[in-house]
Design an enzyme around this catalytic site. Structure first.
Site, PDB file in Angstrom:
ATOM      1  N   TRP A  10     -45.162  14.837  75.067  1.00 57.30           N
ATOM      2  CA  TRP A  10     -45.719  13.593  75.628  1.00 57.30           C
ATOM      3  C   TRP A  10     -45.309  13.396  77.069  1.00 57.30           C
ATOM      4  O   TRP A  10     -46.084  12.851  77.875  1.00 57.30           O
ATOM      5  CB  TRP A  10     -45.382  12.385  74.753  1.00 57.30           C
ATOM      6  CG  TRP A  10     -46.133  12.425  73.460  1.00 57.30           C
ATOM      7  CD1 TRP A  10     -45.619  12.618  72.215  1.00 57.30           C
ATOM      8  CD2 TRP A  10     -47.560  12.338  73.289  1.00 57.30           C
ATOM      9  NE1 TRP A  10     -46.622  12.642  71.290  1.00 57.30           N
ATOM     10  CE2 TRP A  10     -47.823  12.472  71.902  1.00 57.30           C
ATOM     11  CE3 TRP A  10     -48.646  12.165  74.163  1.00 57.30           C
ATOM     12  CZ2 TRP A  10     -49.125  12.439  71.371  1.00 57.30           C
ATOM     13  CZ3 TRP A  10     -49.935  12.119  73.638  1.00 57.30           C
ATOM     14  CH2 TRP A  10     -50.162  12.257  72.267  1.00 57.30           C
ATOM     15  N   ASP A  67     -42.160   5.382  77.996  1.00 55.50           N
ATOM     16  CA  ASP A  67     -43.188   5.493  76.957  1.00 55.50           C
ATOM     17  C   ASP A  67     -42.475   5.376  75.608  1.00 55.50           C
ATOM     18  O   ASP A  67     -41.976   6.359  75.078  1.00 55.50           O
ATOM     19  CB  ASP A  67     -43.911   6.838  77.075  1.00 55.50           C
ATOM     20  CG  ASP A  67     -44.901   7.054  75.929  1.00 55.50           C
ATOM     21  OD1 ASP A  67     -45.014   6.169  75.057  1.00 55.50           O
ATOM     22  OD2 ASP A  67     -45.549   8.124  75.914  1.00 55.50           O
ATOM     23  N   LYS A 115     -47.685   3.617  65.816  1.00 51.12           N
ATOM     24  CA  LYS A 115     -46.515   4.272  65.249  1.00 51.12           C
ATOM     25  C   LYS A 115     -45.613   3.239  64.580  1.00 51.12           C
ATOM     26  O   LYS A 115     -45.417   3.274  63.391  1.00 51.12           O
ATOM     27  CB  LYS A 115     -45.727   5.008  66.341  1.00 51.12           C
ATOM     28  CG  LYS A 115     -46.193   6.417  66.707  1.00 51.12           C
ATOM     29  CD  LYS A 115     -47.526   6.518  67.347  1.00 51.12           C
ATOM     30  CE  LYS A 115     -48.007   7.905  67.633  1.00 51.12           C
ATOM     31  NZ  LYS A 115     -47.961   8.297  69.037  1.00 51.12           N
TER      32      LYS A 115
END
Ligand SMILES: *Cc1c(COP(=O)(O)O)cnc(C)c1O
Length: 360
Positions: A102, A172, A196
């Site tokens: 990511w 993030d 999530k």
């Protein structure tokens, strides 16, 4: 049908109490004769849902008053461009910490807008560890420092917030937000896709220090400017109302569980159980440096990858689903966010023990 233990990385399992509550309110939300999905986002009922959700999130994370909380769309992926579009503020360089999949996505997008200085990278250890803070090469002229506190795919997590001095720190937090208390005042901006650890897909939460608003240049599209959303209370256009409502129910559920201190205790215990089992076995392996193992996403491999298919098939039969690892790494991955009960982790360990006995 009985519910399964769903180890999906995202969209991920939600607390059963939240789903039952949403079900009970589906056809007639508090006497309105309609579901939340069918309401105007400007109705007094929805405004009250939205305000309560924000107030509960502020309480859970202890968000200081000089931060705005935005309820946006576009996923964490849109933040990969919104962050540089808004935070460069005339500078031409930003620092990024590369800890895996990511981070790399965020870096690739930022390169469209500025020079990216990779201040530290986990590449040398194949992203199984985090480069120590004293080896980072931060640029004092950087507009901000971006990092990924929890790498959802690699299963690598920062257990402390790095000190970057006066540079705005951008995180993030998609796969770790709300898993433990965090000192929001250490950050310039936090963002997270909801699917999530917050609620359903379609909602992205941004927490931004107010002095960082208003820095986008005039060419930045209105919808990609944080200031637009801050000024409009995240209702410049139609927000993702139903996801916002469910996120609000999750926040209430977290408060009922005892808040983030309590969640941290449970999450730590869940993760440690699974790592201890894996480490004590000759049959399973987790490659991540124990100092930076994720509490949320636990990748593991079977010594004999030819058994992967059998493992997944029998796990599914045992009511343990979505354990297949990310396509980029293979093996298995157990995502054990807030909503995964400890009993689900116990059931997984029990299954892994039996499988090992049978096939080793
Ligand atoms: C899932 C995830 C993303 C991507 O989120 P989208 O909402 O699908 O854009 C980005 N970063 C991290 C850390 C993630 O876990």
């Amino acid at each position: 049908m009985a519910r399964v233990y769903n180890f999906s990385a995202g969209p991920a399992t939600l607390p059963e109490e939240v789903l039952s509550r949403a079900a009970s309110e589906m056809l007639d939300y508090k006497g309105t004769g309609m579901s939340v999905m069918e309401m105007s986002h400007r109705s007094k009922e929805f405004i009250s849902i939205a305000e309560q959700a924000e107030a509960d999130l502020r309480e859970l994370l202890n968000i200081p008053e000089n931060y705005s909380v935005l309820f946006l769309q576009g996923g964490a992926t849109s933040q990969f461009s919104m962050v540089p579009l808004n935070l460069l503020r005339g500078r031409n360089s930003a620092d990024y910490i590369n800890t895996g999949y990511w981070s790399r996505k965020a870096i690739a997008e930022a390169k469209k807008f500025c020079e990216v200085n990779i201040a530290a990278s986990g590449e040398e250890t194949n992203f199984t560890s985090i480069p120590p803070r004293d080896e980072w090469k931060l640029n004092p002229e950087a507009a901000y420092v971006h990092y990924t506190p929890n790498e959802t795919i690699g299963g690598v997590e920062f257990h402390e917030v790095p000190d970057v001095g006066d540079l705005p720190l951008v995180a993030d937090m998609s796969s770790t937000i709300l898993s433990r208390p965090v000192d929001v005042s250490r950050f310039g901006l936090i963002y997270a896709g909801a699917q999530k650890n917050i609620g359903p897909a379609g909602l992205t939460i941004v927490i931004i220090r107010e002095d960082l608003l208003g820095g986008a240049s005039s060419e930045v599209p209105t919808m990609l400017n944080y200031e637009t959303h801050a000024k409009a209370g995240s209702m410049y256009n139609t927000p993702p109302t139903y996801s916002w409502y469910i996120a609000g129910l999750v926040f209430q559920w977290l408060k009922e569980q005892g808040g983030l201190e309590r969640m941290a205790e449970i999450n730590k215990r869940k993760a440690e159980k699974l790592y201890t089992f894996i480490d004590n076995s000759e049959f399973y392996n987790n490659p991540v440096d124990p100092a930076c193992r994720s509490w949320m996403n636990i990748p593991f491999t079977l010594k004999n990858p030819e058994l992967d298919g059998k493992f997944l098939e029998l796990a599914r039969e045992a009511g343990l689903v979505n354990l297949k690892g990310h396509r980029s790494v293979g093996g298995m991955r157990a995502s054990i966010y807030n909503a995964m009960p400890e009993a689900g982790v116990d059931a997984l360990i029990g299954f892994m023990r039996e499988f090992e006995k049978k096939y080793s």
